[in-house]
Design a protein around this motif. Structure first.
Motif, PDB file in Angstrom:
ATOM      1  N   UNK A  93       0.943  -1.363  -0.014  1.00 19.85           N
ATOM      2  CA  UNK A  93      -0.030   0.015  -0.137  1.00 19.85           C
ATOM      3  C   UNK A  93       0.875   1.404   0.228  1.00 19.85           C
ATOM      4  N   UNK A  94       1.815   1.290   0.938  1.00 24.58           N
ATOM      5  CA  UNK A  94       2.886   2.479   1.032  1.00 24.58           C
ATOM      6  C   UNK A  94       3.621   2.478  -0.696  1.00 24.58           C
ATOM      7  N   UNK A  95       3.884   1.572  -1.186  1.00 25.04           N
ATOM      8  CA  UNK A  95       4.728   1.683  -2.332  1.00 25.04           C
ATOM      9  C   UNK A  95       3.552   2.226  -3.464  1.00 25.04           C
ATOM     10  N   UNK A  96       2.180   1.831  -3.680  1.00 22.51           N
ATOM     11  CA  UNK A  96       1.375   2.241  -4.487  1.00 22.51           C
ATOM     12  C   UNK A  96       1.108   3.851  -4.363  1.00 22.51           C
ATOM     13  N   UNK A  97       1.267   4.231  -2.797  1.00 22.03           N
ATOM     14  CA  UNK A  97       1.000   5.440  -2.497  1.00 22.03           C
ATOM     15  C   UNK A  97       2.181   6.374  -2.796  1.00 22.03           C
ATOM     16  N   UNK A  98       3.256   5.812  -2.813  1.00 24.60           N
ATOM     17  CA  UNK A  98       4.582   6.790  -3.470  1.00 24.60           C
ATOM     18  C   UNK A  98       4.499   6.883  -5.007  1.00 24.60           C
ATOM     19  N   UNK A  99       4.076   5.843  -5.683  1.00 28.02           N
ATOM     20  CA  UNK A  99       3.783   5.755  -7.050  1.00 28.02           C
ATOM     21  C   UNK A  99       2.801   6.653  -7.499  1.00 28.02           C
ATOM     22  N   UNK A 100       1.667   6.659  -6.666  1.00 27.24           N
ATOM     23  CA  UNK A 100       0.612   7.494  -7.080  1.00 27.24           C
ATOM     24  C   UNK A 100       1.112   9.129  -6.858  1.00 27.24           C
TER      25      UNK A 100
ATOM     26  N   UNK B  14     -10.405   7.399 -11.738  1.00 28.80           N
ATOM     27  CA  UNK B  14     -11.162   6.479 -11.668  1.00 28.80           C
ATOM     28  C   UNK B  14     -10.202   5.225 -12.262  1.00 28.80           C
ATOM     29  N   UNK B  15      -9.448   5.517 -13.227  1.00 27.79           N
ATOM     30  CA  UNK B  15      -8.411   4.379 -13.866  1.00 27.79           C
ATOM     31  C   UNK B  15      -7.673   3.783 -12.700  1.00 27.79           C
ATOM     32  N   UNK B  16      -7.072   4.586 -11.703  1.00 28.37           N
ATOM     33  CA  UNK B  16      -6.435   4.241 -10.633  1.00 28.37           C
ATOM     34  C   UNK B  16      -7.129   3.537  -9.626  1.00 28.37           C
ATOM     35  N   UNK B  17      -8.567   3.812  -9.263  1.00 26.64           N
ATOM     36  CA  UNK B  17      -9.324   3.184  -8.415  1.00 26.64           C
ATOM     37  C   UNK B  17      -9.587   1.607  -8.941  1.00 26.64           C
ATOM     38  N   UNK B  18      -9.936   1.763 -10.246  1.00 24.65           N
ATOM     39  CA  UNK B  18     -10.500   0.653 -10.613  1.00 24.65           C
ATOM     40  C   UNK B  18      -9.239  -0.516 -10.747  1.00 24.65           C
ATOM     41  N   UNK B  19      -7.991  -0.006 -10.962  1.00 21.32           N
ATOM     42  CA  UNK B  19      -6.918  -1.068 -11.145  1.00 21.32           C
ATOM     43  C   UNK B  19      -6.638  -1.161  -9.685  1.00 21.32           C
ATOM     44  N   UNK B  20      -6.431  -0.365  -8.817  1.00 22.74           N
ATOM     45  CA  UNK B  20      -5.996  -1.013  -7.510  1.00 22.74           C
ATOM     46  C   UNK B  20      -7.005  -2.015  -7.018  1.00 22.74           C
ATOM     47  N   UNK B  21      -8.237  -1.797  -7.177  1.00 22.27           N
ATOM     48  CA  UNK B  21      -9.110  -2.541  -6.720  1.00 22.27           C
ATOM     49  C   UNK B  21      -9.314  -3.946  -7.309  1.00 22.27           C
ATOM     50  N   UNK B  22      -9.333  -3.969  -8.768  1.00 16.08           N
ATOM     51  CA  UNK B  22      -9.555  -5.103  -9.537  1.00 16.08           C
ATOM     52  C   UNK B  22      -8.458  -5.991  -9.661  1.00 16.08           C
TER      53      UNK B  22
ATOM     54  N   UNK C 122      -4.925  -5.193  -8.544  1.00 15.71           N
ATOM     55  CA  UNK C 122      -3.919  -5.167  -7.344  1.00 15.71           C
ATOM     56  C   UNK C 122      -4.791  -5.866  -5.997  1.00 15.71           C
ATOM     57  N   UNK C 123      -6.179  -6.050  -5.968  1.00 15.92           N
ATOM     58  CA  UNK C 123      -6.781  -6.410  -4.876  1.00 15.92           C
ATOM     59  C   UNK C 123      -6.662  -5.685  -3.564  1.00 15.92           C
ATOM     60  N   UNK C 124      -6.436  -4.243  -3.705  1.00 13.16           N
ATOM     61  CA  UNK C 124      -6.560  -3.481  -2.434  1.00 13.16           C
ATOM     62  C   UNK C 124      -7.957  -3.385  -1.994  1.00 13.16           C
ATOM     63  N   UNK C 125      -8.144  -3.198  -0.724  1.00  6.39           N
ATOM     64  CA  UNK C 125      -9.415  -2.856  -0.226  1.00  6.39           C
ATOM     65  C   UNK C 125      -9.612  -1.168  -0.359  1.00  6.39           C
ATOM     66  N   UNK C 126     -10.875  -0.899  -0.214  1.00  2.51           N
ATOM     67  CA  UNK C 126     -11.219   0.494  -0.439  1.00  2.51           C
ATOM     68  C   UNK C 126     -10.744   1.417   0.449  1.00  2.51           C
ATOM     69  N   UNK C 127     -10.187   1.126   1.638  1.00  6.01           N
ATOM     70  CA  UNK C 127      -9.439   1.991   2.547  1.00  6.01           C
ATOM     71  C   UNK C 127      -8.029   2.125   2.130  1.00  6.01           C
ATOM     72  N   UNK C 128      -7.504   0.920   1.802  1.00 10.29           N
ATOM     73  CA  UNK C 128      -6.190   1.344   1.100  1.00 10.29           C
ATOM     74  C   UNK C 128      -6.108   1.857   0.027  1.00 10.29           C
ATOM     75  N   UNK C 129      -7.149   1.716  -0.893  1.00 15.68           N
ATOM     76  CA  UNK C 129      -7.199   2.561  -1.937  1.00 15.68           C
ATOM     77  C   UNK C 129      -7.161   4.125  -1.783  1.00 15.68           C
ATOM     78  N   UNK C 130      -7.934   4.568  -0.556  1.00 11.23           N
ATOM     79  CA  UNK C 130      -8.129   5.789  -0.169  1.00 11.23           C
ATOM     80  C   UNK C 130      -6.783   6.206   0.253  1.00 11.23           C
TER      81      UNK C 130
END
Lengths: 153, 230
Positions: B86-93, B147-155, B157-165
């Motif tokens: 999650x941390x890594x995706x946050x840095x990437x984002x 929207x693209x980021x949210x869809x990708x992270x969920x579908x 990468x399997x992150x939870x909604x809270x993690x995507x937030x």
């Protein structure tokens, strides 16, 4: 059948998710990326604290010693080292603390003795017997729970 | 990476057997082999995420590299309050956001799905002759970046909604909204590729469009292996 709606539970249809997993990047791109990272890492390493050794001609810093301790303990004991603390001021080393991740059914007392043995050997190999005498007498071993990541007491 | 790292120890545990978080902790303690293993696992995941958000391949690779180097720099201070992933995706984002900011193309969370009201269940023109994966790649590019980021992270990468937030800085409600609309958009646009999709004329389509879609479906069926759809 309405083909334009997501899965019945509101999720994305499985066939679409499956297709998305095929959007991997080319292997060559990934290899190039990893190569670039490996190339840049050495320049980012922090300068280490010089440590005293029995042989004045041998210069070893704390970063090198931590690396050797972490890798040697892992390869010998089979547990990941997640904390290495080198006590002492300046170039003197007065003690070593090692933190590891425990596994279920580990006999922590026995494993800790093995860790101390490995640490002592590394200290002698790297810095020498005389200068590490105090540190080898003060090797602390702590264990972390594999799931909770809490330190076990 | 040397043989030692992949040789099972007395308990059968080698570096590949450890979790990302365990490897990160070991890397933070000074184990360079643990970091190598973590990079080997994470770099492809980070790169494909950034590639979904940045069209320029070279820029995406540069951003992925910056992200992984930031991981190295940040590990000693990483408190494991979230997972390393999650941390890594946050840095990437954040790297991607900075990239767009530098290019004065800041994607905002308020971007609307202006074209969603009129979408038809047809693949995009660019993807007309391509396979589903190409069509999906094309349609993902049409989604607003958040929207693209949210869809990708969920579908994917399997992150939870809270993690995507946590990763995107969006509120939970906003994450849900982006996800719902993305799902609906993609399901509509890519419907012709759906296994077992009927060949009837979609609502709102003219006869010509319906015939065109039928033709595409026939072409698609021709590409399927014997036995048809899964």
């Amino acid at each position: 059948m309405n083909t334009g709606t997501p899965g019945a539970d509101g999720s994305t249809d499985a066939w679409l998710v499956e297709a998305s997993r095929q959007l991997d990047e080319p292997t060559g791109d990934v290899a190039r990326l990893i190569d670039a990272i490996s190339t840049k890492l050495p320049a980012m390493r922090r300068p280490g604290r010089p440590l005293a050794s029995d042989d004045p001609a041998v210069a070893v810093n704390d970063r090198v010693l931590k690396k050797l301790l972490a890798t040697r303990v892992r390869s010998t004991v089979g547990r990941l080292v997640v904390n290495v603390a080198l006590d002492g001021s300046g170039a003197d080393l007065s003690g070593v603390t090692i933190g590891l991740i425990a596994r279920y059914r580990d006999d922590l007392r026995t494993e800790a003795d093995r860790v101390r043995e490995v640490v002592g050997t590394v200290l002698v190999d790297v810095l020498g017997e005389t200068v590490t005498a105090a540190a080898r007498a003060d090797i602390g071993v702590h264990w972390q729970d594999v799931y909770t990541r809490e330190w076990l007491t | 990476m040397n043989d030692l790292n992949h040789s099972p120890d007395r308990d059968g545990l080698a570096l590949p057997d450890f979790s990302d978080d365990e490897l990160a902790a070991a890397a933070a303690a000074g184990d360079p082999d643990a970091f190598d293993e973590l990079v080997g696992r994470s770099a492809p995941v980070v790169l494909r995420y950034i590639r979904r958000l940045v069209d320029d391949g070279q820029a995406a690779e540069d951003l992925a590299q910056e992200t992984m180097l930031a991981l190295w720099r940040g590990l000693p201070d990483f408190g494991f309050r979230s997972s390393v992933r999650t941390w890594l995706f946050g840095v990437a984002h954040r790297k991607v956001a900075d990239y767009y900011r530098r290019r004065r193309e800041v994607p905002t969370v308020d971007e609307r799905f202006a074209d969603l009201a009129s979408v038809q269940p047809l693949p995009s023109d660019e993807a007309e002759r391509s396979e589903l994966v190409d069509a999906l790649r094309s349609e993902l590019r049409r989604l607003p970046p958040p929207s693209r980021a949210v869809w990708w992270l969920r579908e994917v990468e399997g992150l939870s909604l809270a993690e995507i937030g946590q990763v995107t800085g969006l509120t939970n409600g906003s994450v849900r909204g982006h996800l719902q609309r993305s799902r609906s958009y993609l399901a509509t646009r890519l419907a012709p590729w759906k296994p077992g999709a009927p060949s009837g004329t979609p609502p709102g389509d003219g006869a010509a469009a319906g015939a065109d879609r039928d033709g595409r479906l026939k072409r698609r069926e021709a590409r399927l292996p014997e036995g048809g759809d899964r």
